[in-house]
Design an enzyme around this catalytic site. Sequence first.
Site, PDB file in Angstrom:
ATOM      1  N   LYS A 135       1.655   4.200  -2.991  1.00 24.60           N
ATOM      2  CA  LYS A 135       1.413   5.633  -2.779  1.00 24.60           C
ATOM      3  C   LYS A 135       2.708   6.436  -2.968  1.00 24.60           C
ATOM      4  O   LYS A 135       2.683   7.561  -3.465  1.00 24.60           O
ATOM      5  CB  LYS A 135       0.830   5.867  -1.384  1.00 24.60           C
ATOM      6  CG  LYS A 135      -0.548   5.262  -1.177  1.00 24.60           C
ATOM      7  CD  LYS A 135      -1.596   5.877  -2.081  1.00 24.60           C
ATOM      8  CE  LYS A 135      -2.051   7.224  -1.585  1.00 24.60           C
ATOM      9  NZ  LYS A 135      -3.180   7.759  -2.395  1.00 24.60           N
ATOM     10  N   TYR A 161       0.832  -1.211   0.000  1.00 25.18           N
ATOM     11  CA  TYR A 161       0.000   0.000   0.000  1.00 25.18           C
ATOM     12  C   TYR A 161       0.856   1.246   0.000  1.00 25.18           C
ATOM     13  O   TYR A 161       0.726   2.127  -0.866  1.00 25.18           O
ATOM     14  CB  TYR A 161      -0.932   0.001   1.209  1.00 25.18           C
ATOM     15  CG  TYR A 161      -1.549   1.359   1.472  1.00 25.18           C
ATOM     16  CD1 TYR A 161      -2.413   1.940   0.554  1.00 25.18           C
ATOM     17  CD2 TYR A 161      -1.252   2.071   2.637  1.00 25.18           C
ATOM     18  CE1 TYR A 161      -2.967   3.200   0.773  1.00 25.18           C
ATOM     19  CE2 TYR A 161      -1.798   3.319   2.869  1.00 25.18           C
ATOM     20  CZ  TYR A 161      -2.662   3.878   1.942  1.00 25.18           C
ATOM     21  OH  TYR A 161      -3.195   5.114   2.166  1.00 25.18           O
TER      22      TYR A 161
END
Length: 245
Positions: free
Chosen positions: A84, A80
């Site tokens: 990002k 994750y």
Amino acid sequence: FASYQIDAVINLAARAGVRASLEDPWVYLDTNTKGTLNILECCKDFNIPKFVLASTSSLYANNQMPFRETDQTDKPLAPYSATKKAAEALCYSYHFLYGIDISIPRYFTVYGPAGRPDMSIFIFIKNIDNGKPITVFGDGKQQRDFSYVDDIANGTLKCLQPFGYEIFNLGNDNPVELIYVINLIEEMLGKKAVINFKPRHPADVFATWAHIEKSRERLNWHPTTSIEEGIKRTIQWYIENRATS
């Protein structure tokens, strides 16, 4: 983009969740990185002057607290946060190459009414209210800089100002222990939690804490909602919408 006159884009779309990203990293890559690239391409092709990318405090991993925008963020602990970070890097490339004005607010554990149902606070409220057990990874002493959604929304809108390329921490600047939040929920619901403790996940950092002086100075922004008030408002919303939650 072809049908409307657009002055700025705020990209809040993402596949979120640290632990879930270990199960299916590909969908995180598609949404968080490729999705951001798609929007940046549209901004380039349609001459959109301003782009705001919602990013995450999980990039800071195990840096010394409080986390500052200048801290190292190239050692993400989960897919994750890695996706990002990749989105942030693409943003800089498009700022450099095409002159797009880009602001990147890094959010710190956002919660509040109508929040994500997979977030810990919402799960805690719903399960405690229904007499179901809640799961706590670790001993509950881990700290999070829980940030109320209204404060985060206000800071995000302030990021629409022209800055060139800047990163801003948006957090409450007041980390609290997870067990304290659980106790608040118990008190406000008038019910006791049944807690199942499990080992701490290796992708979870022990604590987060936002250094927000840059946001205070450049955005003229600061949080106004305490964790106690924020939990109260969240529970009020939950009770009012309990039948559909």
